[in-house]
Scaffold this motif. Structure first.
Motif, PDB file in Angstrom:
ATOM      1  N   LEU A 138       0.826  -1.206   0.000  1.00  0.00           N
ATOM      2  CA  LEU A 138       0.000   0.000   0.000  1.00  0.00           C
ATOM      3  C   LEU A 138       0.861   1.257   0.000  1.00  0.00           C
ATOM      4  CD1 LEU A 138      -2.748  -1.119   2.513  1.00  0.00           C
ATOM      5  CD2 LEU A 138      -3.215  -0.232   0.220  1.00  0.00           C
ATOM      6  N   SER A 139       1.948   1.241   0.758  1.00  0.00           N
ATOM      7  CA  SER A 139       2.858   2.380   0.779  1.00  0.00           C
ATOM      8  C   SER A 139       3.481   2.601  -0.589  1.00  0.00           C
ATOM      9  CB  SER A 139       3.956   2.160   1.828  1.00  0.00           C
ATOM     10  OG  SER A 139       3.407   2.124   3.136  1.00  0.00           O
ATOM     11  N   GLN A 140       3.840   1.513  -1.256  1.00  0.00           N
ATOM     12  CA  GLN A 140       4.399   1.609  -2.607  1.00  0.00           C
ATOM     13  C   GLN A 140       3.372   2.193  -3.577  1.00  0.00           C
ATOM     14  OE1 GLN A 140       5.701  -2.169  -4.138  1.00  0.00           O
ATOM     15  NE2 GLN A 140       6.198  -1.362  -6.164  1.00  0.00           N
ATOM     16  N   ALA A 141       2.119   1.748  -3.444  1.00  0.00           N
ATOM     17  CA  ALA A 141       1.056   2.258  -4.312  1.00  0.00           C
ATOM     18  C   ALA A 141       0.839   3.747  -4.063  1.00  0.00           C
ATOM     19  CB  ALA A 141      -0.235   1.483  -4.076  1.00  0.00           C
ATOM     20  N   ALA A 142       0.849   4.160  -2.796  1.00  0.00           N
ATOM     21  CA  ALA A 142       0.657   5.574  -2.467  1.00  0.00           C
ATOM     22  C   ALA A 142       1.795   6.422  -3.021  1.00  0.00           C
ATOM     23  CB  ALA A 142       0.560   5.746  -0.954  1.00  0.00           C
ATOM     24  N   GLU A 143       3.019   5.903  -2.915  1.00  0.00           N
ATOM     25  CA  GLU A 143       4.173   6.639  -3.438  1.00  0.00           C
ATOM     26  C   GLU A 143       4.074   6.820  -4.944  1.00  0.00           C
ATOM     27  OE1 GLU A 143       9.079   6.283  -3.437  1.00  0.00           O
ATOM     28  OE2 GLU A 143       7.863   4.957  -2.177  1.00  0.00           O
ATOM     29  N   SER A 144       3.623   5.790  -5.636  1.00  0.00           N
ATOM     30  CA  SER A 144       3.506   5.891  -7.092  1.00  0.00           C
ATOM     31  C   SER A 144       2.432   6.891  -7.513  1.00  0.00           C
ATOM     32  CB  SER A 144       3.208   4.512  -7.690  1.00  0.00           C
ATOM     33  OG  SER A 144       1.917   4.072  -7.324  1.00  0.00           O
ATOM     34  N   LEU A 145       1.436   7.129  -6.633  1.00  0.00           N
ATOM     35  CA  LEU A 145       0.386   8.112  -6.911  1.00  0.00           C
ATOM     36  C   LEU A 145       0.700   9.476  -6.313  1.00  0.00           C
ATOM     37  CD1 LEU A 145      -2.819   5.952  -6.201  1.00  0.00           C
ATOM     38  CD2 LEU A 145      -1.918   6.620  -8.442  1.00  0.00           C
ATOM     39  N   ASP A 146       1.865   9.589  -5.656  1.00  0.00           N
ATOM     40  CA  ASP A 146       2.251  10.822  -4.961  1.00  0.00           C
ATOM     41  C   ASP A 146       1.202  11.207  -3.921  1.00  0.00           C
ATOM     42  OD1 ASP A 146       4.054  12.848  -4.429  1.00  0.00           O
ATOM     43  OD2 ASP A 146       3.124  14.263  -5.819  1.00  0.00           O
ATOM     44  N   GLN A 147       0.686  10.187  -3.218  1.00  0.00           N
ATOM     45  CA  GLN A 147      -0.281  10.397  -2.149  1.00  0.00           C
ATOM     46  C   GLN A 147       0.407  10.267  -0.794  1.00  0.00           C
ATOM     47  OE1 GLN A 147      -3.831   8.117  -1.944  1.00  0.00           O
ATOM     48  NE2 GLN A 147      -4.555   8.629  -3.982  1.00  0.00           N
ATOM     49  N   GLN A 148      -0.007  11.070   0.168  1.00  0.00           N
ATOM     50  CA  GLN A 148       0.475  10.907   1.530  1.00  0.00           C
ATOM     51  C   GLN A 148      -0.271   9.761   2.194  1.00  0.00           C
ATOM     52  OE1 GLN A 148      -0.024  14.317   4.089  1.00  0.00           O
ATOM     53  NE2 GLN A 148       1.412  13.552   5.615  1.00  0.00           N
ATOM     54  N   LEU A 149       0.460   8.888   2.864  1.00  0.00           N
ATOM     55  CA  LEU A 149      -0.147   7.757   3.564  1.00  0.00           C
ATOM     56  C   LEU A 149       0.561   7.590   4.898  1.00  0.00           C
ATOM     57  CD1 LEU A 149      -2.170   5.340   3.392  1.00  0.00           C
ATOM     58  CD2 LEU A 149      -0.242   3.963   2.566  1.00  0.00           C
ATOM     59  N   HIS A 150      -0.168   7.804   5.998  1.00  0.00           N
ATOM     60  CA  HIS A 150       0.392   7.592   7.327  1.00  0.00           C
ATOM     61  C   HIS A 150       0.416   6.088   7.630  1.00  0.00           C
ATOM     62  CE1 HIS A 150       0.129  11.882   8.379  1.00  0.00           C
ATOM     63  NE2 HIS A 150      -1.060  11.877   7.791  1.00  0.00           N
ATOM     64  N   THR A 151       1.457   5.624   8.267  1.00  0.00           N
ATOM     65  CA  THR A 151       1.542   4.229   8.702  1.00  0.00           C
ATOM     66  C   THR A 151       2.067   4.192  10.141  1.00  0.00           C
ATOM     67  OG1 THR A 151       3.781   4.005   7.776  1.00  0.00           O
ATOM     68  CG2 THR A 151       1.944   3.334   6.367  1.00  0.00           C
ATOM     69  N   GLY A 152       2.038   3.002  10.734  1.00  0.00           N
ATOM     70  CA  GLY A 152       2.564   2.840  12.079  1.00  0.00           C
ATOM     71  C   GLY A 152       1.715   3.485  13.160  1.00  0.00           C
ATOM     72  N   LYS A 153       0.431   3.619  12.931  1.00  0.00           N
ATOM     73  CA  LYS A 153      -0.470   4.282  13.878  1.00  0.00           C
ATOM     74  C   LYS A 153      -1.359   3.261  14.591  1.00  0.00           C
ATOM     75  CE  LYS A 153       1.082   8.259  12.467  1.00  0.00           C
ATOM     76  NZ  LYS A 153       2.030   9.028  13.318  1.00  0.00           N
ATOM     77  N   THR A 154      -2.039   3.725  15.640  1.00  0.00           N
ATOM     78  CA  THR A 154      -2.905   2.857  16.451  1.00  0.00           C
ATOM     79  C   THR A 154      -4.358   3.298  16.331  1.00  0.00           C
ATOM     80  OG1 THR A 154      -1.148   2.385  18.043  1.00  0.00           O
ATOM     81  CG2 THR A 154      -3.411   2.036  18.784  1.00  0.00           C
ATOM     82  N   TYR A 155      -5.207   2.323  16.054  1.00  0.00           N
ATOM     83  CA  TYR A 155      -6.658   2.523  15.882  1.00  0.00           C
ATOM     84  C   TYR A 155      -7.357   2.076  17.161  1.00  0.00           C
ATOM     85  CZ  TYR A 155     -11.283   1.417  13.639  1.00  0.00           C
ATOM     86  OH  TYR A 155     -12.606   1.313  13.297  1.00  0.00           O
ATOM     87  N   GLY A 156      -8.092   2.986  17.801  1.00  0.00           N
ATOM     88  CA  GLY A 156      -8.914   2.636  18.957  1.00  0.00           C
ATOM     89  C   GLY A 156     -10.339   2.387  18.507  1.00  0.00           C
ATOM     90  N   CYS A 157     -10.879   1.235  18.860  1.00  0.00           N
ATOM     91  CA  CYS A 157     -12.229   0.875  18.422  1.00  0.00           C
ATOM     92  C   CYS A 157     -13.220   1.022  19.567  1.00  0.00           C
ATOM     93  CB  CYS A 157     -12.271  -0.558  17.891  1.00  0.00           C
ATOM     94  SG  CYS A 157     -13.798  -0.948  16.994  1.00  0.00           S
ATOM     95  N   VAL A 158     -14.315   1.746  19.294  1.00  0.00           N
ATOM     96  CA  VAL A 158     -15.376   1.975  20.274  1.00  0.00           C
ATOM     97  C   VAL A 158     -16.676   1.362  19.769  1.00  0.00           C
ATOM     98  CG1 VAL A 158     -14.285   4.087  21.110  1.00  0.00           C
ATOM     99  CG2 VAL A 158     -15.970   4.220  19.268  1.00  0.00           C
ATOM    100  N   ASP A 159     -17.658   1.298  20.659  1.00  0.00           N
ATOM    101  CA  ASP A 159     -18.921   0.652  20.307  1.00  0.00           C
ATOM    102  C   ASP A 159     -19.730   1.415  19.260  1.00  0.00           C
ATOM    103  OD1 ASP A 159     -19.609  -1.685  22.456  1.00  0.00           O
ATOM    104  OD2 ASP A 159     -18.432  -0.105  23.384  1.00  0.00           O
ATOM    105  N   GLY A 160     -19.865   2.753  19.445  1.00  0.00           N
ATOM    106  CA  GLY A 160     -20.860   3.460  18.668  1.00  0.00           C
ATOM    107  C   GLY A 160     -22.249   2.996  19.126  1.00  0.00           C
ATOM    108  N   PRO A 161     -23.324   3.394  18.447  1.00  0.00           N
ATOM    109  CA  PRO A 161     -23.306   4.280  17.286  1.00  0.00           C
ATOM    110  C   PRO A 161     -23.142   5.752  17.637  1.00  0.00           C
ATOM    111  CG  PRO A 161     -25.566   3.717  17.797  1.00  0.00           C
ATOM    112  CD  PRO A 161     -24.713   2.936  18.765  1.00  0.00           C
ATOM    113  N   ARG A 162     -23.237   6.075  18.927  1.00  0.00           N
ATOM    114  CA  ARG A 162     -23.089   7.483  19.291  1.00  0.00           C
ATOM    115  C   ARG A 162     -21.653   7.914  19.025  1.00  0.00           C
ATOM    116  NH1 ARG A 162     -20.135   8.127  23.879  1.00  0.00           N
ATOM    117  NH2 ARG A 162     -19.939   6.331  25.258  1.00  0.00           N
ATOM    118  N   LEU A 163     -21.472   9.194  18.779  1.00  0.00           N
ATOM    119  CA  LEU A 163     -20.145   9.768  18.693  1.00  0.00           C
ATOM    120  C   LEU A 163     -19.638  10.021  20.112  1.00  0.00           C
ATOM    121  CD1 LEU A 163     -20.933  12.214  15.756  1.00  0.00           C
ATOM    122  CD2 LEU A 163     -19.901   9.939  15.634  1.00  0.00           C
ATOM    123  N   GLY A 164     -18.323   9.962  20.318  1.00  0.00           N
ATOM    124  CA  GLY A 164     -17.760   9.922  21.655  1.00  0.00           C
ATOM    125  C   GLY A 164     -17.801  11.235  22.414  1.00  0.00           C
ATOM    126  N   THR A 165     -17.536  11.132  23.709  1.00  0.00           N
ATOM    127  CA  THR A 165     -17.414  12.316  24.561  1.00  0.00           C
ATOM    128  C   THR A 165     -15.973  12.830  24.499  1.00  0.00           C
ATOM    129  OG1 THR A 165     -16.738  11.111  26.550  1.00  0.00           O
ATOM    130  CG2 THR A 165     -19.119  11.301  26.126  1.00  0.00           C
TER     131      THR A 165
END
Length: 283
Positions: A138-165
């Motif tokens: 994916l990083s290679q594909a983004a580079e070929s399109l000259d797109q910025q792509l963040h990697t190495g990040k952490t995703y926190g998953c919440v229940d929803g459906p409400r938006l958080g406090t």
């Protein structure tokens, strides 16, 4: 074979030459939508709409086990999920794309989190829950399109459906060390690992959640939808470029061997149903 799991705004895959539509019944009930199999840029691809073809399902209503089982049953070996998220870091601006490497499970509701149990005991490692090889592609594909792509990040998953406090937003970005917040990638990512599937999420940041002091920056549905269109097109372009790069198979990837030392129950103690499930997961 690669599968795309489409999140909010992605209910079909543009340019996909549809070959077959699978209406699949699984041991866990019906998946969110039919599994669509087709060709894109010469590659065999499957597609599944996570929230249903008309976005009928809340995050807590998605049958994650059925979705992963259905994709595995038709020969999928790699999954790229696409998801809308809130950004918990100023450097990940709304509209930008991120491929997280880690997940923090902040889901408190009763989502079915595992294929194991009821006579089949196993414990898979999720220390590194995403596929490094698929992330690199994916990083290679983004580079070929000259797109910025963040990697190495952490995703926190919440229940929803409400938006958080704001308190929850600050907890996730502070104590939990999360960079993104969403509602759907847990238990999806962990079920994929139990099924020995390579998995990554392409996240589209739509807002700054609600941790900023400026109330105008706090997430709302109107804000999400208004910012989503152009970002979605960039995400689709990246998916197309990934597929156009060629063969995505990699049977030597560690994700494809996650059950090698994970199963504790001897085969002779398995019921026929559990033996069949394990055979499917090990494919």
């Amino acid at each position: 074979m690669l599968a795309i799991i489409g999140g909010t705004g992605i209910y079909q895959l543009d340019g996909l030459e549809v070959i077959e539509e699978h209406q699949i019944e699984t041991p866990y009930g019906a998946p969110s939508a039919p599994v669509i199999r087709g060709k894109l840029a010469g590659q065999s691809i499957c597609f599944l709409a996570r929230h249903g073809q008309g976005h009928q399902l809340l995050p807590s209503e998605v049958n994650y086990r059925a979705n992963i089982w259905a994709l595995k049953s038709v020969g999928v070996t790699r999954i790229l999920a696409v998801s809308a998220v809130g950004s918990l870091r100023e450097e990940i601006a709304p509209g930008q794309l991120t491929v997280p490497s880690q997940y923090f499970d902040f889901v408190k509701g009763n989502r079915e989190r595992s294929f194991f149990g009821e006579g089949l005991a196993a414990h898979v490692s999720t220390a590194e829950p995403t596929c490094g090889d698929l992330t690199a592609r994916l990083s290679q594909a983004a580079e070929s399109l000259d797109q910025q792509l963040h990697t190495g990040k952490t995703y926190g998953c919440v229940d929803g459906p409400r938006l958080g406090t704001r308190a929850e937003s600050h907890f996730l970005r502070g104590a939990a060390g999360c960079d993104l917040v969403g509602m759907t990638n847990v238990p999806e990512v962990f079920l994929a690992r139990e099924a020995q599937l390579c998995y990554c999420t392409l996240c589209i940041a739509t807002d700054y959640d609600c941790w900023l002091d400026d109330p105008a920056q706090h997430v709302s549905v109107e804000q999400v939808i208004s910012r989503y269109g152009a970002s979605l097109e960039r995400a689709k372009a990246l998916v197309h470029q990934l597929i156009a790069q060629g063969d995505l198979s990699n049977e030597d990837c560690g994700c494809r061997h996650s059950l090698d030392c994970a199963v504790l129950t001897p085969e002779e103690h398995l019921s026929n149903n559990k033996r069949e499930l394990l055979e499917l997961l090990k494919r």
